[in-house]
Design a protein around this motif. Structure first.
Motif, PDB file in Angstrom:
ATOM      1  N   VAL A  64      10.101  -5.716  -8.888  1.00 41.34           N
ATOM      2  CA  VAL A  64      10.492  -4.592  -8.431  1.00 41.34           C
ATOM      3  C   VAL A  64       9.689  -4.372  -6.958  1.00 41.34           C
ATOM      4  CG1 VAL A  64      10.097  -2.450  -9.791  1.00 41.34           C
ATOM      5  CG2 VAL A  64       8.473  -3.296  -8.993  1.00 41.34           C
ATOM      6  N   GLY A  65       9.905  -4.283  -5.764  1.00 44.94           N
ATOM      7  CA  GLY A  65       9.115  -4.740  -4.973  1.00 44.94           C
ATOM      8  C   GLY A  65       8.452  -4.402  -4.247  1.00 44.94           C
ATOM      9  N   TYR A  66       7.475  -5.623  -3.249  1.00 48.62           N
ATOM     10  CA  TYR A  66       5.537  -5.053  -2.766  1.00 48.62           C
ATOM     11  C   TYR A  66       5.608  -4.477  -1.945  1.00 48.62           C
ATOM     12  CZ  TYR A  66       0.857  -5.523  -3.128  1.00 48.62           C
ATOM     13  OH  TYR A  66      -0.448  -5.754  -2.674  1.00 48.62           O
ATOM     14  N   ALA A  67       5.247  -3.791  -1.690  1.00 49.69           N
ATOM     15  CA  ALA A  67       5.170  -3.452  -0.092  1.00 49.69           C
ATOM     16  C   ALA A  67       3.837  -2.815   0.816  1.00 49.69           C
ATOM     17  CB  ALA A  67       5.453  -1.438  -0.228  1.00 49.69           C
ATOM     18  N   ALA A  68       3.901  -3.417   2.295  1.00 46.39           N
ATOM     19  CA  ALA A  68       2.361  -4.166   2.751  1.00 46.39           C
ATOM     20  C   ALA A  68       2.640  -3.055   3.748  1.00 46.39           C
ATOM     21  CB  ALA A  68       2.586  -5.725   3.904  1.00 46.39           C
ATOM     22  N   LEU A  69       1.886  -2.074   3.064  1.00 50.34           N
ATOM     23  CA  LEU A  69       1.280  -0.248   3.888  1.00 50.34           C
ATOM     24  C   LEU A  69       1.176  -0.348   5.473  1.00 50.34           C
ATOM     25  CD1 LEU A  69       0.891   1.967   0.746  1.00 50.34           C
ATOM     26  CD2 LEU A  69       2.993   1.238   1.823  1.00 50.34           C
ATOM     27  N   ASP A  70       0.558  -1.760   5.493  1.00 47.03           N
ATOM     28  CA  ASP A  70      -0.365  -2.214   7.033  1.00 47.03           C
ATOM     29  C   ASP A  70       1.135  -2.156   7.958  1.00 47.03           C
ATOM     30  OD1 ASP A  70      -2.407  -1.221   5.919  1.00 47.03           O
ATOM     31  OD2 ASP A  70      -3.171  -3.176   5.770  1.00 47.03           O
ATOM     32  N   GLU A  71       2.576  -2.474   7.739  1.00 51.19           N
ATOM     33  CA  GLU A  71       3.081  -3.330   8.641  1.00 51.19           C
ATOM     34  C   GLU A  71       3.967  -2.474   8.786  1.00 51.19           C
ATOM     35  OE1 GLU A  71       3.989  -6.971   6.355  1.00 51.19           O
ATOM     36  OE2 GLU A  71       1.656  -7.987   6.759  1.00 51.19           O
ATOM     37  N   LEU A  72       4.050  -1.099   7.200  1.00 46.82           N
ATOM     38  CA  LEU A  72       5.153  -0.084   8.010  1.00 46.82           C
ATOM     39  C   LEU A  72       5.277   1.416   7.558  1.00 46.82           C
ATOM     40  CD1 LEU A  72       8.214  -0.155   6.055  1.00 46.82           C
ATOM     41  CD2 LEU A  72       7.530  -0.189   4.155  1.00 46.82           C
ATOM     42  N   GLU A  73       6.653   1.467   8.557  1.00 48.84           N
ATOM     43  CA  GLU A  73       6.501   2.633   9.119  1.00 48.84           C
ATOM     44  C   GLU A  73       6.562   3.764   8.429  1.00 48.84           C
ATOM     45  OE1 GLU A  73       3.837   5.883  11.950  1.00 48.84           O
ATOM     46  OE2 GLU A  73       3.829   3.569  11.499  1.00 48.84           O
ATOM     47  N   PRO A  74       6.096   4.813   6.924  1.00 47.65           N
ATOM     48  CA  PRO A  74       6.544   5.726   7.014  1.00 47.65           C
ATOM     49  C   PRO A  74       7.768   6.861   7.314  1.00 47.65           C
ATOM     50  CG  PRO A  74       4.404   5.763   5.697  1.00 47.65           C
ATOM     51  CD  PRO A  74       4.554   4.670   7.046  1.00 47.65           C
ATOM     52  N   ASP A  75       9.267   7.015   6.832  1.00 46.20           N
ATOM     53  CA  ASP A  75       9.380   7.970   7.787  1.00 46.20           C
ATOM     54  C   ASP A  75       9.609   8.786   7.086  1.00 46.20           C
ATOM     55  OD1 ASP A  75      12.139   9.438   7.984  1.00 46.20           O
ATOM     56  OD2 ASP A  75      13.430   7.681   7.780  1.00 46.20           O
ATOM     57  N   LYS A  76       9.382   9.792   8.409  1.00 46.70           N
ATOM     58  CA  LYS A  76       8.723  11.159   8.276  1.00 46.70           C
ATOM     59  C   LYS A  76       9.908  12.499   7.812  1.00 46.70           C
ATOM     60  CE  LYS A  76       5.545  11.054  12.041  1.00 46.70           C
ATOM     61  NZ  LYS A  76       5.169  11.249  13.392  1.00 46.70           N
ATOM     62  N   GLN A  77      10.828  11.773   7.985  1.00 46.00           N
ATOM     63  CA  GLN A  77      11.816  13.027   7.968  1.00 46.00           C
ATOM     64  C   GLN A  77      12.068  13.185   5.710  1.00 46.00           C
ATOM     65  OE1 GLN A  77      15.631  11.850   8.870  1.00 46.00           O
ATOM     66  NE2 GLN A  77      15.312  13.753  10.975  1.00 46.00           N
ATOM     67  N   VAL A  78      11.881  11.802   5.800  1.00 42.91           N
ATOM     68  CA  VAL A  78      11.769  11.455   3.471  1.00 42.91           C
ATOM     69  C   VAL A  78      10.518  11.964   3.442  1.00 42.91           C
ATOM     70  CG1 VAL A  78      11.454   9.452   2.052  1.00 42.91           C
ATOM     71  CG2 VAL A  78      13.434   9.226   3.891  1.00 42.91           C
ATOM     72  N   LEU A  79       9.274  11.944   4.444  1.00 38.75           N
ATOM     73  CA  LEU A  79       7.624  12.475   3.592  1.00 38.75           C
ATOM     74  C   LEU A  79       8.007  14.119   3.435  1.00 38.75           C
ATOM     75  CD1 LEU A  79       5.660  11.296   3.689  1.00 38.75           C
ATOM     76  CD2 LEU A  79       4.863  11.358   5.041  1.00 38.75           C
ATOM     77  N   SER A  80       9.190  14.580   4.077  1.00 35.22           N
ATOM     78  CA  SER A  80       8.940  16.197   4.037  1.00 35.22           C
ATOM     79  C   SER A  80       9.987  16.184   3.056  1.00 35.22           C
ATOM     80  CB  SER A  80       9.586  16.408   5.965  1.00 35.22           C
ATOM     81  OG  SER A  80      11.379  16.318   5.870  1.00 35.22           O
ATOM     82  N   ALA A  85       1.769  -1.228  -4.715  1.00 36.10           N
ATOM     83  CA  ALA A  85       1.344  -1.203  -3.528  1.00 36.10           C
ATOM     84  C   ALA A  85      -0.692  -0.808  -4.762  1.00 36.10           C
ATOM     85  CB  ALA A  85       1.548  -0.459  -2.362  1.00 36.10           C
ATOM     86  N   PRO A  86      -1.369  -1.088  -3.297  1.00 38.18           N
ATOM     87  CA  PRO A  86      -2.902  -0.860  -4.294  1.00 38.18           C
ATOM     88  C   PRO A  86      -3.287   0.856  -4.021  1.00 38.18           C
ATOM     89  CG  PRO A  86      -2.699  -3.410  -2.864  1.00 38.18           C
ATOM     90  CD  PRO A  86      -1.251  -2.442  -2.708  1.00 38.18           C
ATOM     91  N   THR A  87      -4.158   0.804  -4.797  1.00 33.84           N
ATOM     92  CA  THR A  87      -4.817   2.385  -5.132  1.00 33.84           C
ATOM     93  C   THR A  87      -4.943   2.221  -3.386  1.00 33.84           C
ATOM     94  OG1 THR A  87      -4.418   2.019  -7.110  1.00 33.84           O
ATOM     95  CG2 THR A  87      -5.526   4.151  -5.706  1.00 33.84           C
ATOM     96  N   GLU A  88      -6.377   1.399  -2.848  1.00 31.98           N
ATOM     97  CA  GLU A  88      -6.520   2.023  -1.287  1.00 31.98           C
ATOM     98  C   GLU A  88      -6.202   2.224  -0.987  1.00 31.98           C
ATOM     99  OE1 GLU A  88     -10.504   0.292   1.063  1.00 31.98           O
ATOM    100  OE2 GLU A  88      -9.624  -0.374  -1.287  1.00 31.98           O
ATOM    101  N   VAL A  89      -5.155   1.201  -0.477  1.00 28.15           N
ATOM    102  CA  VAL A  89      -4.106   1.076   0.802  1.00 28.15           C
ATOM    103  C   VAL A  89      -3.200   2.805   0.505  1.00 28.15           C
ATOM    104  CG1 VAL A  89      -2.264   0.162   1.786  1.00 28.15           C
ATOM    105  CG2 VAL A  89      -4.359  -0.908   0.658  1.00 28.15           C
ATOM    106  N   ILE A  90      -2.919   2.943  -0.572  1.00 27.04           N
ATOM    107  CA  ILE A  90      -1.917   4.406  -0.614  1.00 27.04           C
ATOM    108  C   ILE A  90      -2.825   5.449  -0.587  1.00 27.04           C
ATOM    109  CG2 ILE A  90      -0.786   5.615  -2.337  1.00 27.04           C
ATOM    110  CD1 ILE A  90      -0.222   3.585  -3.815  1.00 27.04           C
TER     111      ILE A  90
END
Length: 590
Positions: A61-77, A128-133
């Motif tokens: 499975v993938g591993y996400a570095a969330l600090d470097e990734l901008e979540p898609d607001k449309q997907v989030l909604s 991704a790590p719990t604290e980062v999420i």
């Protein structure tokens, strides 16, 4: 030997705690834990991130570095905030007809299954790590997103009219469990982030929430639909503050006392009607903060020696000056704590009482009941005190009583709003106190400001051309390393964490007393004090810059370039006095 039921790491004492927690949270299976321990010696540095990266590789499975990734607001909604927060799932982006969902719990599948059933979308987990999420969810969804999401489903709260019509039951709205939970979440979040103030600001199409952290206002992400519940949120704050929720035309002041993790916080509430509703500002005062010793204030050796000297005086006035929020009260409390013993009677009169000191008699000013600084001070002097603390000298009457108290054998501490130490003397004279009384009673003045401290996790040596210019202009030692702010997750990308005071201590010498009697200017008094060894705020700030504690920009933000250049001229004058050479004045001073 590990079994499925045995605690992880019973045979590996160096790593049981982290892996045990991860198994309990369904981030890891016991079989995986055994495999991980077989490949990674227990002595190795172990973090959740390292385990999750290994797990991602093992299961493909993938591993996400969330600090470097901008979540898609449309997907989030597309997903209900309360479900995302409950299961700690963060939608990221669309990839190959799938939506990537960040999670730290690969084996807690019920959350993903529930989202699939609810939305009918194809979801793909990435680790991704719990604290980062958790941090990213708060930033993307906003404080109290789950609560506001719940409120959206409750039609009963949608009829609250912003104009304050009497037909709407604002009492019931404010007492709704979701509104109570949202206000609690905001206060808890502010306390955990070390905020000194919380601002709720109404605008035409939004309710903005900001925290003041380390003296700087920082906007807090909140759900867009929060504006609809603005009246109920303000009403809830009023109820907690024991204010009149029906009064929306006049300013109101109140207070709230809360306890969080054995820490008491006194909250001063101010509510003022604005164009688009009532604005709320809450000042957070931590009641049981541990008072530091005088040496923990961060003073230079000269200033510390001067402070220790005045604390032993039998009488006189000691003033601390500076703008609101510059730490004056904390400095005075630290001074009182140094001399608080069974042989002295200490009485304070304050508005408000910010810290409770054991063994010190403290009085709270109450304008409504007629207990002003002046009236309370007169009564205090009949209680046979040795030391008196006046929260602030605001008017002529208070100033004159303070002077008389010092002349009759009391050591008086107080604060005053002036730009520097020398300005306090002329300010007292301007208030109407006779110059001879100021000259005979005032012992010392301490001016101070707060500068932000560099974050130790991300600071970097400043090698920019601008820093070299300032080094030369401000007389910073060439050997000292000057640092600049960068920003990281530890400091919320500000580059700073915490604050510290810079000081300007002025003793009342015989020359200064004679200048007071002559009604001399502030400039003349300042120059006399500097000849006697006083360091200005900018000079003390340079000390912190050379120690790598703060930045040149921070010192400049609380002083002025003109002042700092003047300091350099004086320093050069002292250095060349023996040779008789005349230093060149900077162009800005000619």
């Amino acid at each position: 030997m590990l079994t499925e039921s045995s605690p992880v790491g019973s045979a590996h004492n160096a790593v049981p705690e982290l892996l045990g927690r991860m198994i309990a949270a369904r981030q890891l299976t016991t079989t995986d834990a055994r495999a991980f321990l077989a490949q990674h010696p227990p002595a190795d540095a172990l973090t959740e991130e390292r385990v999750l990266r290994w797990l991602a590789q093992e299961y493909g499975v993938g591993y996400a570095a969330l600090d470097e990734l901008e979540p898609d607001k449309q997907v989030l909604s597309l997903f209900p905030a309360r479900l995302l927060l409950r299961d700690e799932l963060l939608p990221l982006r669309r990839v190959d007809n799938h939506i990537e969902i960040a999670t730290s719990r690969l084996f807690a599948t019920q959350g993903l299954d529930g989202l699939k059933a609810l939305t009918g979308l194809r979801l793909r987990p990435v680790l991704a790590p719990t604290e980062v999420i958790q941090r990213e969810m708060k930033k993307r969804l906003g404080v109290g997103a789950d609560t506001i999401d719940t409120l959206d489903d409750e039609a009963g709260l949608q009829v609250v009219d912003e104009d304050g019509g009497t037909d709407n039951n604002l009492d019931e709205a404010a007492e709704d469990a979701s509104i109570i939970r949202f206000v609690n979440q905001v206060l808890k979040d502010a306390i955990e982030l070390r905020a000194s103030d919380v601002h709720l600001e109404p605008f035409e199409d939004e309710l903005r929430i900001r925290y003041r952290i380390d003296g700087i206002l920082q906007e807090v992400p909140v759900p867009a639909q929060i504006k609809r519940f603005q009246p109920a949120i303000v009403a809830r704050v009023k109820i907690l503050s024991h204010l009149n929720i029906a009064e929306k035309r006049l300013p109101q002041d109140g207070r709230i006392k809360v306890r969080i993790e054995d820490a008491e916080v006194d909250i001063r509430v101010s509510i003022i009607p604005m164009l688009h509703g009532e604005a709320v500002v809450m000042r957070l005062l931590r009641q049981n903060s541990k008072l530091r010793g005088a040496r923990d204030l961060g003073m230079g050796e000269r200033e510390l020696t001067c402070l220790e000297r005045v604390l032993q005086l039998p009488h006189g006035i000691v003033l601390v000056t500076g703008p609101t929020g510059s730490g004056k009260t904390s400095t005075l409390y630290t001074a009182l704590n140094e001399i608080n013993d069974s042989e002295r009677k200490i009485i304070t009169i304050e508005d408000p009482v910010e810290y409770q000191l054991k063994g010190v008699n403290q009085i709270q000013v109450s304008e409504k009941s007629g207990l002003t600084f002046a009236r309370g001070l007169r009564s205090i002097l009949r209680h046979d005190p040795d030391v008196v603390l006046i929260g602030e000298i605001r008017d002529q009457e208070t100033a004159q009583i303070a002077v008389q108290a010092s002349l009759t054998g009391h050591l008086v501490f107080s604060t005053l709003h002036t730009n520097d130490a020398a300005g306090a003397l002329t300010r007292l004279v301007d208030m109407g106190v006779e110059p001879y009384l100021v000259a005979s009673s005032l012992e010392a003045v301490l001016a101070q400001r707060l500068v932000r401290l560099l974050c130790p996790h991300c600071r970097k040596v400043d090698t920019t051309p601008e820093s070299h210019v300032y080094r030369t202009k401000l007389g910073i030692s060439p050997k000292a390393e000057v640092y600049r702010a960068v920003g990281c997750r530890e400091c919320r990308n500000t580059g700073y964490h915490g604050r510290r005071a810079i000081f300007e201590w002025m003793d009342s010498s015989s020359e200064i007393r004679s200048l007071i009697l002559k009604n001399s200017s502030t400039d003349a008094i300042r120059e006399s004090a500097r000849r006697a060894g006083m360091k200005t705020l900018s000079e003390d700030g340079r000390r912190l810059v050379e120690e790598g504690i703060t930045t040149i920009e921070e010192v400049l933000s609380v002083t002025t370039v003109h002042e700092m250049e003047s300091d350099k001229v004086v320093a050069e004058s002292r250095a060349t006095a023996a040779t008789g050479e005349q230093p060149a004045l900077p162009r800005s001073l000619i």
